[in-house]
Design a protein around this motif. Structure first.
Motif, PDB file in Angstrom:
ATOM      1  N   LEU A   1      78.325  67.817   3.301  1.00 24.10           N
ATOM      2  CA  LEU A   1      79.635  67.791   2.670  1.00 24.10           C
ATOM      3  C   LEU A   1      79.572  66.910   1.431  1.00 24.10           C
ATOM      4  O   LEU A   1      78.707  66.045   1.306  1.00 24.10           O
ATOM      5  N   PRO A   2      80.469  67.113   0.490  1.00 24.45           N
ATOM      6  CA  PRO A   2      80.426  66.324  -0.737  1.00 24.45           C
ATOM      7  C   PRO A   2      80.747  64.867  -0.482  1.00 24.45           C
ATOM      8  O   PRO A   2      81.401  64.518   0.505  1.00 24.45           O
ATOM      9  N   ALA A   3      80.272  64.022  -1.368  1.00 24.46           N
ATOM     10  CA  ALA A   3      80.575  62.599  -1.274  1.00 24.46           C
ATOM     11  C   ALA A   3      82.063  62.372  -1.501  1.00 24.46           C
ATOM     12  O   ALA A   3      82.755  63.182  -2.120  1.00 24.46           O
ATOM     13  N   VAL A   4      82.563  61.258  -0.975  1.00 23.50           N
ATOM     14  CA  VAL A   4      83.980  60.924  -1.137  1.00 23.50           C
ATOM     15  C   VAL A   4      84.228  60.556  -2.593  1.00 23.50           C
ATOM     16  O   VAL A   4      83.570  59.664  -3.135  1.00 23.50           O
ATOM     17  N   PRO A   5      85.158  61.214  -3.268  1.00 23.40           N
ATOM     18  CA  PRO A   5      85.389  60.910  -4.678  1.00 23.40           C
ATOM     19  C   PRO A   5      85.998  59.527  -4.862  1.00 23.40           C
ATOM     20  O   PRO A   5      86.725  59.026  -4.001  1.00 23.40           O
ATOM     21  N   ALA A   6      85.679  58.922  -5.967  1.00 23.64           N
ATOM     22  CA  ALA A   6      86.259  57.624  -6.302  1.00 23.64           C
ATOM     23  C   ALA A   6      87.725  57.791  -6.679  1.00 23.64           C
ATOM     24  O   ALA A   6      88.157  58.855  -7.118  1.00 23.64           O
ATOM     25  N   ILE A   7      88.497  56.732  -6.487  1.00 19.31           N
ATOM     26  CA  ILE A   7      89.933  56.749  -6.796  1.00 19.31           C
ATOM     27  C   ILE A   7      90.187  55.746  -7.917  1.00 19.31           C
ATOM     28  O   ILE A   7      89.952  54.552  -7.757  1.00 19.31           O
ATOM     29  N   SER A   8      90.649  56.243  -9.036  1.00 19.72           N
ATOM     30  CA  SER A   8      90.969  55.355 -10.153  1.00 19.72           C
ATOM     31  C   SER A   8      92.380  54.806  -9.993  1.00 19.72           C
ATOM     32  O   SER A   8      93.246  55.449  -9.398  1.00 19.72           O
ATOM     33  N   MET A   9      92.606  53.630 -10.526  1.00 14.82           N
ATOM     34  CA  MET A   9      93.934  53.034 -10.452  1.00 14.82           C
ATOM     35  C   MET A   9      94.938  53.843 -11.252  1.00 14.82           C
ATOM     36  O   MET A   9      96.116  53.920 -10.882  1.00 14.82           O
ATOM     37  N   ARG A  10      94.498  54.476 -12.319  1.00 14.84           N
ATOM     38  CA  ARG A  10      95.410  55.302 -13.106  1.00 14.84           C
ATOM     39  C   ARG A  10      95.906  56.482 -12.275  1.00 14.84           C
ATOM     40  O   ARG A  10      97.104  56.815 -12.302  1.00 14.84           O
ATOM     41  N   THR A  11      95.004  57.093 -11.523  1.00 15.01           N
ATOM     42  CA  THR A  11      95.404  58.206 -10.657  1.00 15.01           C
ATOM     43  C   THR A  11      96.366  57.734  -9.580  1.00 15.01           C
ATOM     44  O   THR A  11      97.354  58.410  -9.258  1.00 15.01           O
ATOM     45  N   PHE A  12      96.081  56.557  -9.008  1.00 14.75           N
ATOM     46  CA  PHE A  12      96.956  56.032  -7.961  1.00 14.75           C
ATOM     47  C   PHE A  12      98.360  55.802  -8.481  1.00 14.75           C
ATOM     48  O   PHE A  12      99.350  56.205  -7.859  1.00 14.75           O
ATOM     49  N   TRP A  13      98.489  55.137  -9.637  1.00 15.67           N
ATOM     50  CA  TRP A  13      99.822  54.840 -10.161  1.00 15.67           C
ATOM     51  C   TRP A  13     100.541  56.115 -10.583  1.00 15.67           C
ATOM     52  O   TRP A  13     101.768  56.227 -10.422  1.00 15.67           O
ATOM     53  N   ALA A  14      99.803  57.095 -11.100  1.00 17.33           N
ATOM     54  CA  ALA A  14     100.444  58.356 -11.484  1.00 17.33           C
ATOM     55  C   ALA A  14     100.954  59.105 -10.257  1.00 17.33           C
ATOM     56  O   ALA A  14     102.109  59.570 -10.226  1.00 17.33           O
ATOM     57  N   ALA A  15     100.114  59.214  -9.220  1.00 18.60           N
ATOM     58  CA  ALA A  15     100.539  59.901  -8.005  1.00 18.60           C
ATOM     59  C   ALA A  15     101.642  59.127  -7.292  1.00 18.60           C
ATOM     60  O   ALA A  15     102.628  59.715  -6.814  1.00 18.60           O
ATOM     61  N   GLY A  16     101.479  57.803  -7.228  1.00 15.77           N
ATOM     62  CA  GLY A  16     102.510  56.983  -6.585  1.00 15.77           C
ATOM     63  C   GLY A  16     103.828  57.047  -7.319  1.00 15.77           C
ATOM     64  O   GLY A  16     104.901  57.125  -6.702  1.00 15.77           O
ATOM     65  N   GLY A  17     103.778  57.018  -8.654  1.00 16.90           N
ATOM     66  CA  GLY A  17     105.011  57.118  -9.430  1.00 16.90           C
ATOM     67  C   GLY A  17     105.714  58.449  -9.226  1.00 16.90           C
ATOM     68  O   GLY A  17     106.946  58.503  -9.078  1.00 16.90           O
ATOM     69  N   ALA A  18     104.927  59.526  -9.200  1.00 17.53           N
ATOM     70  CA  ALA A  18     105.521  60.846  -8.970  1.00 17.53           C
ATOM     71  C   ALA A  18     106.136  60.918  -7.576  1.00 17.53           C
ATOM     72  O   ALA A  18     107.232  61.477  -7.394  1.00 17.53           O
TER      73      ALA A  18
END
Length: 236
Positions: free
Chosen positions: A39-56
């Protein structure tokens, strides 16, 4: 037939299965040996992605809550709570590659002991939640011990057996839960603010959102930690 405990007859077959699987199981191998297919490796999570998803997420939930009717507010509250619960699957299944079918069991035990903390000791919110979590913590260690010996579909069977056994012995026992009427508990308050899910559901939604985002941020930090980096680099 000789044990007069509610749910014991239903739980004992699953308890036997759990014991046999644990005894016959082997130590969990490395993540690269769990399955034949990689299976593929676990993708990294950027803080920009977190704040964008969390804000939405915040905008959608608060938008539907503040400008909707109480039914929509309750639905938004349930969505926030289940989003937090699903984060445990992100860790177990998404990052580690294991299958657990007892997530709602642990959530139910947490709610059960939180209610008991209020019923027995009249603890205020959110101290009752902390005490409930402390009660569940050792149970999580004990019930999670089979994960050291079994994996894959066997772990799914073990966790399913745990879920059935706890439901039969605890959740279906009216002496513990109060039966159909449940436990009469006071509405939660925080800093003198009424958080009644009936009168002020939008306030409880805000609290649930803050907690959910805090848990999500903890998952992000774990993924970005040295342990999370090693897990992400491994392949199944």
């Amino acid at each position: 037939r000789y044990v007069d405990i509610v749910g014991f007859r239903e739980a004992i077959p699953f308890l036997v299965i759990i014991v046999m699987l644990v005894i016959s199981g082997s130590t969990v191998p490395s993540r690269a040996e769990v399955a034949v297919q990689r299976l593929p490796a676990v993708p990294a999570i950027s803080m920009r992605t977190f704040w964008a998803a969390g804000g939405a997420f915040v905008v959608i939930v608060l938008g539907t809550t503040l400008f909707g009717n109480p039914n929509i507010a309750f639905a938004a509250l349930v969505s926030a709570v289940f989003a937090m619960l699903c984060l445990s699957l992100v860790l177990i299944t998404g990052m580690i590659g294991q299958v657990s079918l007892a997530q709602m069991t642990f959530a139910g035990l947490g709610a059960f002991f939180t209610a008991k903390a209020v019923d027995w000791w009249d603890l205020p919110f959110p101290l009752s939640i902390v005490v409930g979590a402390l009660f569940v913590l050792p149970l999580g260690v004990v019930l999670g011990a089979p994960a050291v010996r079994v994996r894959g579909q066997n772990l799914a069977v073990v966790t399913f057996g745990i879920a059935v056994a706890v439901e039969a012995l605890v959740f279906n026992n009216g002496d513990y839960t109060g039966g159909l009427t449940g436990l009469a508990l006071p509405d939660p308050t925080l800093f003198g603010l009424d958080l009644s899910p009936i009168r002020y559901p939008e306030r409880l939604v805000v609290v649930a959102l803050i907690v959910t985002l805090g848990v999500a941020f903890g998952v992000v930090l774990l993924r970005r930690s040295p342990i999370g980096v090693q897990i992400g680099r491994a392949h199944v």
